[in-house]
Structures are given as structure tokens and as C-alpha cells.
Design a protein around this motif. Structure first.
Motif, PDB file in Angstrom:
ATOM      1  N   GLY A  46       0.780  -1.231   0.000  1.00 59.38           N
ATOM      2  CA  GLY A  46       0.000   0.000   0.000  1.00 59.38           C
ATOM      3  C   GLY A  46       0.805   1.270   0.000  1.00 59.38           C
ATOM      4  O   GLY A  46       0.243   2.370   0.058  1.00 59.38           O
ATOM      5  N   THR A  47       2.144   1.168  -0.079  1.00 56.34           N
ATOM      6  CA  THR A  47       2.993   2.364  -0.075  1.00 56.34           C
ATOM      7  C   THR A  47       3.699   2.479  -1.422  1.00 56.34           C
ATOM      8  O   THR A  47       4.655   1.746  -1.703  1.00 56.34           O
ATOM      9  N   ILE A  48       3.209   3.384  -2.267  1.00 62.51           N
ATOM     10  CA  ILE A  48       3.731   3.553  -3.614  1.00 62.51           C
ATOM     11  C   ILE A  48       4.122   5.012  -3.806  1.00 62.51           C
ATOM     12  O   ILE A  48       3.320   5.918  -3.550  1.00 62.51           O
ATOM     13  N   LEU A  49       5.344   5.232  -4.257  1.00 67.29           N
ATOM     14  CA  LEU A  49       5.847   6.577  -4.478  1.00 67.29           C
ATOM     15  C   LEU A  49       6.114   6.784  -5.963  1.00 67.29           C
ATOM     16  O   LEU A  49       6.963   6.101  -6.547  1.00 67.29           O
ATOM     17  N   PRO A  50       5.404   7.713  -6.634  1.00 66.48           N
ATOM     18  CA  PRO A  50       5.694   8.005  -8.045  1.00 66.48           C
ATOM     19  C   PRO A  50       7.097   8.598  -8.189  1.00 66.48           C
ATOM     20  O   PRO A  50       7.472   9.513  -7.448  1.00 66.48           O
ATOM     21  N   VAL A  51       7.870   8.082  -9.144  1.00 69.43           N
ATOM     22  CA  VAL A  51       9.255   8.517  -9.305  1.00 69.43           C
ATOM     23  C   VAL A  51       9.575   8.752 -10.784  1.00 69.43           C
ATOM     24  O   VAL A  51       8.832   8.337 -11.679  1.00 69.43           O
ATOM     25  N   ALA A  95       8.597  12.138  -8.155  1.00 69.57           N
ATOM     26  CA  ALA A  95       7.889  12.893  -9.185  1.00 69.57           C
ATOM     27  C   ALA A  95       7.236  14.137  -8.615  1.00 69.57           C
ATOM     28  O   ALA A  95       6.996  15.112  -9.338  1.00 69.57           O
ATOM     29  N   ALA A  96       6.958  14.150  -7.319  1.00 65.48           N
ATOM     30  CA  ALA A  96       6.281  15.286  -6.698  1.00 65.48           C
ATOM     31  C   ALA A  96       7.248  16.370  -6.273  1.00 65.48           C
ATOM     32  O   ALA A  96       7.016  17.561  -6.513  1.00 65.48           O
ATOM     33  N   VAL A 101      15.411   9.887  -4.154  1.00 58.06           N
ATOM     34  CA  VAL A 101      14.906   8.912  -3.181  1.00 58.06           C
ATOM     35  C   VAL A 101      15.717   7.614  -3.200  1.00 58.06           C
ATOM     36  O   VAL A 101      15.765   6.893  -2.211  1.00 58.06           O
ATOM     37  N   THR A 102      16.340   7.295  -4.325  1.00 56.77           N
ATOM     38  CA  THR A 102      17.206   6.133  -4.433  1.00 56.77           C
ATOM     39  C   THR A 102      18.042   6.293  -5.707  1.00 56.77           C
ATOM     40  O   THR A 102      18.026   7.366  -6.328  1.00 56.77           O
ATOM     41  N   ALA A 103      18.754   5.270  -6.084  1.00 63.17           N
ATOM     42  CA  ALA A 103      19.586   5.336  -7.285  1.00 63.17           C
ATOM     43  C   ALA A 103      19.730   3.955  -7.883  1.00 63.17           C
ATOM     44  O   ALA A 103      19.540   2.933  -7.217  1.00 63.17           O
ATOM     45  N   LEU A 104      20.045   3.928  -9.178  1.00 66.74           N
ATOM     46  CA  LEU A 104      20.353   2.684  -9.881  1.00 66.74           C
ATOM     47  C   LEU A 104      21.857   2.634 -10.089  1.00 66.74           C
ATOM     48  O   LEU A 104      22.389   3.253 -11.004  1.00 66.74           O
ATOM     49  N   PRO A 105      22.585   1.885  -9.260  1.00 66.72           N
ATOM     50  CA  PRO A 105      24.056   1.883  -9.324  1.00 66.72           C
ATOM     51  C   PRO A 105      24.595   0.857 -10.310  1.00 66.72           C
ATOM     52  O   PRO A 105      25.126  -0.175  -9.931  1.00 66.72           O
ATOM     53  N   PHE A 106      24.480   1.138 -11.616  1.00 65.84           N
ATOM     54  CA  PHE A 106      24.967   0.190 -12.612  1.00 65.84           C
ATOM     55  C   PHE A 106      26.489   0.070 -12.584  1.00 65.84           C
ATOM     56  O   PHE A 106      27.049  -1.007 -12.509  1.00 65.84           O
TER      57      PHE A 106
END
Length: 232
Positions: A46-51, A95-96, A101-106
Motif C-alpha cells: 500500500g505504499t507507492i511513491l511516483p518517481v 515525481a512530486a 529517493v534512491t539510485a540505480l548503481p549500474f
């Protein structure tokens, strides 16, 4: 869990040079494609954050040479460079608020692919070909995770072209990819490491079968052969 999607537009350029009869040199370029991803970061039930996230996929530069040795035999070789180091650390923002909020560390390195092959023209209609290739993966032992357990790999391909007439031809090919045994070590130092270490081994293999029908609206003087080693 993080999910998102986007559309992007790119372009390709190609150039073929014939310095003298029997020799052809090809140059190719595929542009980087920018994706403005929109999706959701699922933090829990139930916890969804638009990003949002901006991802630039790599450009590709390729060079190939074809040398005819006789009316029946032709040899080819090629090298391809892919700018995977573009995918370093991709910030993911709300998005707001626009805050990270986080990162994609490729943390990828550049990828390379080299191949050699030969083609034998059995008759005017049938051509046989075979090729070998080696690909250096952009993913290293330090950056590998469970989602993409990629590693360096060896390609072996065979194929044939049957020229039905001046405009219609059929291609068939088979490739087996031997991927090195792959260690996955989500430990301190791996950018994907979070709280608990994870150590595993993957043994991937790939088989590719391709069939194609080609029709040319013009009338070429000679058939255009399929690539010796295909990448997908």
C-alpha cells in the motif's frame, strides 16, 4: 521494488567503402537514446511513491572488413564498441518533489565485441557461412547482481542464404553462446549491496535460431549476404 517505462528516439548511420575490387570496409554508428522514465517505487504494501529517472542508453560504433579471396571464398572480420560506461549511477527522484529517493548503481564499463568468419559460395543461389566471436561484458565481478548475471562470452555461428531470384532470398542462422561461469557476490564493495551479503554462481547458455525472408524492390547485381555473427 522499482518499475517504470519510457519511449526514446535514436538514429543509425552507416558507410561502406570499396578501396579496391574485392575489399569492402563498413563503418556503423548507432546513437545514444535518452529515456525519461516514469514509474513507481514500491516501498511496501500500500505504499507507492511516483518517481522519475533519466537514463541514457549507450551509443555503438562498429567497423567491419570483407575480403574476397576467390569467386567462392570470402573472409570477414569486425569490431564493435558500446559505450556502456554511460550507465554509471542513475538517480531516481520523487515525481512530486524532485528530490532523490534512491539510485540505480549500474557502474558498467564499456563493452567490446570482435568477430571473424568466412563465406563459401556453393553456386549462384546458395552461400554457406560460419563465424566466431568474443564479447567482453560491461559487467564485472565487482558490479554484477542477480538481475543481470552477465559475463564475457564466446559466440559460434553458422548460417546460409538461398537466393531464389534477383530480389527474393531466404536466410537461416544458428548461434550458440558460451557464457563464462558467473560469480555473483553481493558483498561490501558491490554497488548493489544493501544489508545482507549474497553469494551465488550462475551458468548461463544461449541458443539463437533466426529465419528471415528478404525482398528487394530494386534489382541488385549480386545478393547481399547476411552477417556472419549476429548480436541481439
Amino acid at each position: 521494488m522499482l518499475e517504470g517505462d519510457a519511449y526514446g528516439v535514436g538514429y543509425t548511420l552507416g558507410l561502406t567503402l570499396t578501396p579496391f575490387e574485392g575489399t569492402e570496409i563498413g563503418l556503423g554508428f548507432r546513437s545514444s537514446i535518452r529515456h525519461q522514465l516514469e514509474g513507481n517505487l514500491i516501498l511496501g504494501p500500500g505504499t507507492i511513491l511516483p518517481v522519475k529517472a533519466n537514463v541514457n542508453l549507450p551509443e555503438v560504433v562498429s567497423v567491419g572488413i570483407s575480403q574476397r579471396l576467390s569467386p567462392q571464398w570470402k573472409v570477414m572480420a569486425g569490431v564493435e564498441w558500446t559505450n556502456w560506461s554511460r550507465l554509471n549511477v542513475v538517480p531516481v527522484t520523487s515525481a512530486a518533489t524532485g528530490l532523490a529517493v534512491t539510485a540505480l548503481p549500474f557502474s558498467y564499463r564499456d563493452g567490446w565485441f570482435a568477430s571473424v568468419g568466412a563465406e563459401y559460395q556453393v553456386n549462384e543461389q546458395l552461400a554457406l557461412r560460419a563465424g566466431l566471436g568474443y564479447e567482453w561484458s560491461p559487467i564485472t565481478d565487482r558490479t554484477r547482481d542477480v538481475r543481470i548475471p552477465d559475463n564475457d562470452r564466446f559466440w559460434a555461428s553458422i548460417g546460409a542464404t538461398y537466393q531464389w531470384n534477383d530480389q527474393l532470398s531466404f536466410d537461416i542462422g544458428y548461434t550458440h553462446i558460451f557464457v563464462k561461469d558467473t560469480d555473483i557476490r553481493l558483498v561490501p564493495g558491490n554497488p548493489q549491496f544493501s544489508a545482507l551479503p549474497f553469494v551465488a554462481e550462475s551458468k548461463p547458455t544461449v541458443d539463437i535460431v533466426s529465419v528471415a525472408l528478404k525482398y528487394r524492390w530494386d534489382k541488385p547485381e549480386r545478393p547481399i549476404p547476411a552477417p556472419v555473427v549476429r548480436k541481439y
